[in-house]
Design an enzyme around this catalytic site. Sequence first.
Site, short mmCIF file in Angstrom:
data_model
loop_
_atom_site.label_atom_id
_atom_site.label_comp_id
_atom_site.label_asym_id
_atom_site.label_seq_id
_atom_site.Cartn_x
_atom_site.Cartn_y
_atom_site.Cartn_z
N ASP A 62 -9.31 3.79 6.21
CA ASP A 62 -8.23 3.55 7.28
C ASP A 62 -8.77 4.56 8.40
O ASP A 62 -8.70 5.62 8.42
CB ASP A 62 -7.03 4.24 6.72
CG ASP A 62 -5.76 4.28 7.53
OD1 ASP A 62 -5.84 4.00 8.59
OD2 ASP A 62 -4.77 4.98 7.00
N GLU A 98 -7.92 4.90 12.76
CA GLU A 98 -6.73 4.70 13.25
C GLU A 98 -6.61 5.97 14.40
O GLU A 98 -7.39 7.06 14.16
CB GLU A 98 -5.68 4.14 12.73
CG GLU A 98 -5.12 4.89 11.59
CD GLU A 98 -3.71 4.45 11.01
OE1 GLU A 98 -2.99 4.12 11.88
OE2 GLU A 98 -3.96 4.43 9.79
N ASP A 150 0.62 -1.28 -0.05
CA ASP A 150 -0.04 0.17 0.14
C ASP A 150 0.95 1.21 -0.15
O ASP A 150 1.99 1.16 0.57
CB ASP A 150 -1.15 0.04 1.21
CG ASP A 150 -0.50 -0.05 2.53
OD1 ASP A 150 0.11 1.07 3.14
OD2 ASP A 150 -0.18 -0.99 3.05
#
Length: 288
Positions: A177, A179, A88
Amino acid sequence: MMTVTRPLTGAVVLSCALSGIAAGAPARAADVGRSATHRVLDVQARRAGLTTAAGGYPGWAKTTAPAISVRRSAAPPRLVAGAQRGIDVSRYQGNVDWAAWAATGVTWAYTKATEGTYLRNTYFASQYSGAYKQGLIRGAYHFANPATSSATAQAEYFVANGGGWTADGKTLPGMLDVENNPYGATCYGLSKTAMVAWISAFAARYKQLTSRDVVIYTNSPWWALCTGNSTAFRLSNPLWIAAWTKTLNALPGGWPTFTYWQYTDTPIDQDYFNGSYTRLQVLARNHA
């Protein structure tokens, strides 16, 4: 601009360009280069075992033994035989030598498209198309910033700027994503209930726009801390677990298995798809 070259048969060039930051975006220490990103995390993050902040792309944090416990699986999660290697990337990697990575056996890749509603990856087009031209199955991801705008707005921004999906057999569903907050409070100032609601709203809007269930990328300590280890997504959204370790001991959120595993950031974020190439193709066409 600061550029750092890391050798891997000439494959990786890290380019930290500042020109892609929209006005009004949060101040980004991460945008001056990966080597300058390490900073003191807030108390909440440290207690959760989160130790390294880079921000704005998968793999921001290495996790140590977390103070927030995650129940171990009855049997440790394992990779299946024939698991597919992937990488990624974000704008930090600049112009990626996709041919070199394909030659190492990488079969798929995700590229950061957007963050919040204020940042687009200036290298997205070249990275996304470059992977495709080398025959890799590719996908796009969005870095969530729940402190700045609604989940619906961010899902729409993502889809409008590269996060869509087409049934061409070469495009994977988008990834969220979610986090640690690299700009402030670990959980973006949201309660556990509010965080789960935010993620749910993003997933719902993404599916409305694309017909696909968004992949959720996270790490176990953050998920426990900020969602209360919610199991709301275990049967609907594929899990991408970030754990820079040799083995996995447990999964968050009651997920029965993981679809992706990011296992290292050296010399670039590297991952496994937990299935065969045929299963990867199935996920690209519809749903594994």
